[in-house]
Design a protein around this motif. Structure first.
Motif, mmCIF file in Angstrom:
data_model
loop_
_atom_site.group_PDB
_atom_site.id
_atom_site.type_symbol
_atom_site.label_atom_id
_atom_site.label_comp_id
_atom_site.label_asym_id
_atom_site.label_seq_id
_atom_site.Cartn_x
_atom_site.Cartn_y
_atom_site.Cartn_z
ATOM 1 N N GLN A 73 0.832 -1.207 0.000
ATOM 2 C CA GLN A 73 0.000 0.000 0.000
ATOM 3 C C GLN A 73 0.863 1.252 0.000
ATOM 4 O O GLN A 73 0.564 2.223 -0.708
ATOM 5 C CB GLN A 73 -0.926 0.001 1.211
ATOM 6 N N GLN A 74 1.929 1.238 0.773
ATOM 7 C CA GLN A 74 2.815 2.404 0.787
ATOM 8 C C GLN A 74 3.496 2.592 -0.560
ATOM 9 O O GLN A 74 3.785 3.710 -0.984
ATOM 10 C CB GLN A 74 3.869 2.227 1.892
ATOM 11 N N GLY A 79 -0.033 7.245 1.443
ATOM 12 C CA GLY A 79 -0.839 8.299 2.059
ATOM 13 C C GLY A 79 -0.085 9.586 2.233
ATOM 14 O O GLY A 79 -0.676 10.653 2.415
ATOM 15 N N THR A 80 1.238 9.500 2.199
ATOM 16 C CA THR A 80 2.087 10.683 2.345
ATOM 17 C C THR A 80 3.175 10.626 1.284
ATOM 18 O O THR A 80 3.297 9.652 0.547
ATOM 19 C CB THR A 80 2.727 10.723 3.748
ATOM 20 N N PRO A 84 1.009 12.009 -2.832
ATOM 21 C CA PRO A 84 0.154 11.025 -2.156
ATOM 22 C C PRO A 84 -1.049 10.665 -3.005
ATOM 23 O O PRO A 84 -1.554 11.469 -3.781
ATOM 24 C CB PRO A 84 -0.257 11.757 -0.875
ATOM 25 N N GLY A 85 -1.500 9.434 -2.828
ATOM 26 C CA GLY A 85 -2.643 8.963 -3.601
ATOM 27 C C GLY A 85 -2.291 7.725 -4.393
ATOM 28 O O GLY A 85 -1.117 7.354 -4.525
ATOM 29 N N GLN A 124 -13.335 2.036 -3.985
ATOM 30 C CA GLN A 124 -11.895 2.294 -3.888
ATOM 31 C C GLN A 124 -11.220 2.301 -5.257
ATOM 32 O O GLN A 124 -10.341 3.125 -5.524
ATOM 33 C CB GLN A 124 -11.242 1.251 -2.985
#
Length: 753
Positions: A73-74, A79-80, A84-85, A124
Motif C-alpha cells: 500500500q505504501q 498516504g504521504t 500522495p494517492g 476504492q
C-alpha cells in the motif's frame, strides 16, 4: 513520467515482518501490476500473461501478512510523500472487519458478503489515478443499486444498508455530512402515488437504476450496460442447456423505456435467496470483471493493472468473494479474462508438519488445486500456468517462511554498544522459530535492556521488559497481541494440558466460568481452533503452536498466569489424570499415558521419581528399546520448573558433576542408573528453548547412549543408532529421530512446554 513517486522501503529501514519477503514485494507484484515500485515508470506486463492467479500469502498470526500489504500500500497508494494517492487503481479490504460490519443474516435481504465486498471495491478502485484517469464500473454499480434498494417496510436494518451502499456507489465522499440517504438520492425518480399514499417498495430498485442510468454522460453507456446483462443471461441459459456461448444468436436490443426494469430484475432474484441469490452474485462479479476489463481506463492496455489487497481472506466474507472470483475466472475464455491483480492473505495453522493444511485439522482444504510455491522459487522463476479448469487452480499459494537466524542477528546489531550473550540470537530463533512479530518484539527488548545493562543472558529472554511499556513484560505484550488478554489466565493454565480431556480436568478444578458460552475447555479449544493455534478436537498438545505454548507456559511458571493455581499443583493433578488413564489401557496407549505422567512429574521437579521409573523400564527383560527411547524423548521435553538455578543444576548433572551426590542419596544406584540420570538431564537441558546445548554436552549424550546400548538385552542396535543420530540432532537443533519402523512417532515428542 519518470520521476520518483515516493521512496519505497529499503532493506535498511525495513520492518522485520517483511524481511525475506522481497521476492514478492520487489519482483512479483511490480511485474504483475506493470509499474515500478520506486519510479512512476511502466513495466511490460510479463508475469502470467493474461491469466492472472490469486496470489495467496499464507501464514500464522504475526508472520507479517498484513505488514506485507502495508508495504504494498505504501508503494502503490501512499498516504504521504511527494505525490500522495493511488499510483494504480487500488483497493484494500480487511475481510474480517468487513464481515463484522456487514451484519449479514436472514433479517437483511438486501445485503451479502459479496455485495458488501463489491461495493467497497467499486468505491476504492474508482478513485482517480494521476496520469491515467479512473476506472468506472457502470454495469456493477447498476446491478448493486438494484439489489440494495429493495427493503421491507419497517426494517431499519435494510434501510441502513440501502442508505450506506447507495451513497458509496454514487461516489459521495465518506466524510460528507450530512450523509445523503437513499430517499434524498432516488425518491424523485419514484412515480407519485395517488392520494398522497406511501410509494410502493416494489418500485425502489427501478427508481435507483433509472436515476443512475439517467446520470450517465453518454447514452451509449446505458445501452451497452443493459446489453451486457442480456448477453450474460443468454450465455448462462446456453450453459444450462449444454449449448456453446452465442448459440442463440444476438439478444434483442432492450428499448430505452425497459432498461431500468430490465436491470432491476436482479433485485427480485436476489431476494428469493439461496441459489437465486448466488446466481445474482455470480452475475455481479462477472459485471465487475467486465467493467475492469473494458473500461476506458483499460483502452489499449496503456495503464498498469489494478491492484486489490485482501487481508484475512480465510474469513467467511473473504472465501465467499474469492470463490465467486475464481469461479468466474475459470469460466472465462482465453483472451477475455480480467487484468485485476489480487494479493490476499490467509491465516494458516501452526508450524508443525501436521499443521500445514489450510484448516486446523488439515482436512478442509479450500483450494485443493492451488499451485504451491516457495518465495525463493518466485524470486528466481515466477512462471505459473493454470494446471486445470477447476476454480481453485487459479490460486498461487505462497506460504510465508519463518525468519532465519541471520535475520535475528541483524535485528540485534542495531546498536554497536549493546552487550549480550553471543548465543542469544540462536536462543531467540529456537524460542520464536522465526516468528516475525515475536522476533521483533524480543529483539527490541534485548537491545533496550543491553543499552543499560552490562550483559543480557539468553536465559533472561522471557523475563525482559517491553521497551516503553512502563515495566510491562514483553511476553505479556506479545500474548495480548496474539491471543488477547480476555482469557489470559485460562490459556496459561491450559497450555500445560496434553489434550482436551486433560484441559477439562484443569477446568473442573480451577475454571468454573464459561468461555464464549461453552464450558471453559471447550470454549478455549473452539477459539484456539478458529485462530489456528490448535488443530481441532484431537489436537495434542492442547495448544499445538510451539511458540505460543512456550510463552503461555512461561507465564504460568513465573506466576503471571493461571491466577490462583500453583505450578506444582497443576502438574500434580495432570500427572494423576494420566496415571489413571494409563492403568486402564494397554500396549502403546498405556505407554503414551505413562510418558505423559512422567512428563508432568519431571516438570514439577520430581527428577528422582522419573529416573527411577526410566531405569526400571530399561531393566525390564521384555522391554522394547524403541519404546524406552520414545518415552525418554517425550519426558525430556517437559518444561523446566520455576527457579533461576535450573540451567546450572541441570548442566552439572548432565556432565556428571553430581554423580557422587546421586550415589550418596541413592547408594544402590549402579552405572546404568547414573547414565540414565545424566542422559535425562542432558536431553531435558537440550530441549529447552533458551539453553545452549554445546558440543561437549551433545557428545556426552552420545556416550551415555552408547554405554546403555551395551547394557540392554535386546535393543543394542536401536540404542546404538540413537547414539549416532541424537547428538547430531541436538547440535543442529532438530528433532531427535527414532527408528524408521514408527514414522508416526517422529513428531510426538513435541510436548507442551
Amino acid at each position: 513520467m519518470t520521476g520518483p513517486f515516493g521512496p519505497a522501503p529499503t532493506a535498511d529501514n525495513q520492518i522485520p515482518e517483511v524481511y525475506a519477503r522481497q521476492p514478492v514485494l520487489r519482483r512479483l507484484v511490480p511485474r504483475l501490476v506493470g509499474l515500478d515500485r520506486d519510479h512512476h515508470r511502466r513495466l511490460p506486463h510479463h508475469e502470467f500473461a493474461d491469466d492472472l492467479p490469486v496470489v495467496l500469502l499464507g501464514g500464522r498470526h504475526g508472520t507479517g501478512k498484513s505488514a506485507m500489504l502495508d508495504d504494498l500500500q505504501q508503494a502503490y497508494a501512499p498516504g504521504t510523500g511527494p505525490w500522495p494517492g493511488p499510483r494504480v487503481p487500488f483497493a484494500r479490504i480487511n475481510c474480517a472487519e468487513l464481515q463484522e460490519r456487514a451484519s449479514v443474516g436472514p433479517e437483511l435481504s438486501n445485503n451479502s458478503y459479496a455485495v458488501e465486498t463489491l461495493v467497497e471495491l467499486v468505491a476504492q478502485l474508482s478513485r482517480p489515478v494521476a496520469g491515467f484517469g479512473r476506472l468506472r464500473f457502470p454495469c456493477t454499480t447498476a446491478g448493486l443499486l438494484a439489489v440494495v434498494s429493495a427493503r421491507r417496510p419497517g426494517n431499519d436494518g435494510e434501510l441502513r444498508v440501502a442508505d450506506r451502499h447507495a451513497a458509496t456507489l454514487l461516489g459521495v465522499p465518506a466524510d460528507e455530512r450530512p450523509r445523503p440517504t437513499w430517499d434524498t438520492l432516488f425518491r424523485p425518480a419514484l412515480p407519485a402515488p395517488p392520494d398522497g399514499a406511501s410509494p410502493d417498495p416494489a418500485g425502489f430498485p427501478e427508481a435507483a437504476v433509472r436515476t443512475f442510468l439517467g446520470g450517465q454522460r453518454r447514452l451509449l453507456t446505458a445501452r451497452r450496460l443493459v446489453a451486457w446483462y442480456e448477453t450474460h443471461r443468454s450465455e448462462a441459459d446456453n450453459r444450462l442447456r449444454g449449448l456453446p456461448p452465442g448459440a442463440s444468436g444476438q439478444p434483442r436490443p432492450v428499448p430505452a423505456a425497459e432498461r431500468a426494469p430490465f436491470v432491476a430484475r436482479l433485485c427480485q432474484e436476489f431476494h428469493q435467496g439461496r441459489g437465486f441469490r448466488r446466481g445474482v452474485e455470480r452475475m455481479l462479479v462477472a459485471a465487475f470483471l467486465e467493467d475492469a476489463r473494458y473500461g476506458p481506463f483499460r483502452r489499449a492496455n496503456r495503464a498498469p493493472r489494478p491492484l486489490v489487497l485482501l487481508d484475512n481472506a480465510h474469513t467467511d466474507a473473504g472465501r465467499d468473494f474469492l470463490e465467486l472470483l475464481l469461479e468466474q475466472r475459470a469460466r472465462s475464455g482465453r483472451g477475455a479474462r480480467d487484468r485485476i491483480v489480487v494479493i490476499a492473505t490467509e491465516l494458516h495453522g501452526d508450524d508443525s508438519p501436521a499443521g500445514h493444511g489450510d484448516a486446523p485439522d488439515g482436512g478442509d482444504v479450500p483450494y485443493p488445486e492451488a499451485a504451491r510455491r516457495s518465495l525463493h522459487d518466485i524470486g528466481t522463476d515466477a512462471i505459473w500456468t493454470r494446471q486445470s479448469t477447476a476454480p481453485s487452480a487459479g490460486v498461487l499459494l505462497l506460504p510465508l517462511p519463518p525468519l532465519e537466524c541471520e535475520h535475528l542477528e541483524r535485528m540485534l546489531r542495531r546498536d554497536d554498544h549493546a552487550s549480550f550473550d553471543p548465543y542469544i540470537a540462536n536462543a531467540l530463533h529456537d524460542l520464536t522459530r522465526g516468528h516475525p512479530m515475536g522476533a521483533r518484539r524480543l529483539c527490541e527488548a534485548v537491545v533496550d535492556r543491553a543499552r543499560t545493562e552490562e550483559w543480557v543472558a539468553a536465559g533472561e529472554l522471557l523475563d525482559l521488559v517491553h521497551p516503553g511499556g512502563a515495566g510491562e513484560s514483553v511476553v505479556w505484550r506479545l500474548l495480548d497481541t496474539l491471543v488477547g488478554s480476555e482469557n489470559h489466565d485460562e490459556l496459561c493454565l491450559f497450555s500445560l494440558a496434553w489434550d482436551r480431556e486433560a484441559a477439562e480436568r484443569l477446568a473442573e478444578r480451577w475454571v468454573p466460568r464459561r468461555i464464549d458460552g461453552l464450558p471453559a475447555a471447550d470454549g478455549a479449544a473452539d477459539r484456539l481452533e478458529r485462530e489456528r493455534w490448535s488443530r481441532g478436537p484431537g489436537s495434542r498438545p492442547f495448544i499445538t503452536d510451539r511458540f505460543l505454548r512456550a510463552l503461555l507456559v512461561h507465564q504460568m511458571r513465573s506466576g503471571r498466569g493461571g491466577r490462583g493455581v500453583d505450578w506444582s499443583g497443576a502438574h500434580g493433578l495432570l500427572a494423576e489424570h494420566h496415571r489413571r488413564r494409563a492403568e486402564g489401557r494397554s500396549g502403546r496407549a498405556a505407554r503414551d499415558e505413562w510418558s505423559r505422567f512422567l512428563w508432568h512429574r519431571l516438570a514439577a521437579g520430581e527428577t528422582r521419581e522419573v529416573v527411577d521409573r526410566l531405569h526400571a523400564e530399561f531393566l525390564r527383560q521384555d522391554g522394547d528399546a524403541l519404546d524406552w527411547l520414545h518415552t525418554l524423548r517425550t519426558v525430556a521435553h517437559a518444561p523446566r520448573p520455576p527457579g533461576d538455578d535450573w540451567f546450572e543444576r541441570c548442566q552439572e548433572v548432565a556432565r556428571g558433576h553430581r554423580d557422587l551426590l546421586q550415589l550418596r542419596a541413592d547408594p544402590g544406584a549402579g552405572l546404568e542408573k547414573q547414565a540414565v540420570n545424566r542422559l535425562l538431564h542432558a536431553l531435558w537441558y537440550a530441549a529447552d528453548e533458551l539453553a545452549e546445548a554445546d558440543r561437549p554436552l551433545a557428545d556426552r549424550i552420545g556416550q551415555d547412549l552408547s554405554f546403555l546400548s551395551a547394557q540392554h538385552l535386546t535393543g543394542r542396535a536401536v540404542l546404538a543408532q540413537a547414539a549416532i543420530h541424537w547428538p547430531r540432532s541436538v547440535r543442529d537443533g532438530g528433532d531427535w529421530p527414532l527408528d524408521g519402523r514408527r514414522q508416526d512417532d517422529r513428531t510426538s515428542g513435541r510436548g507442551a512446554r
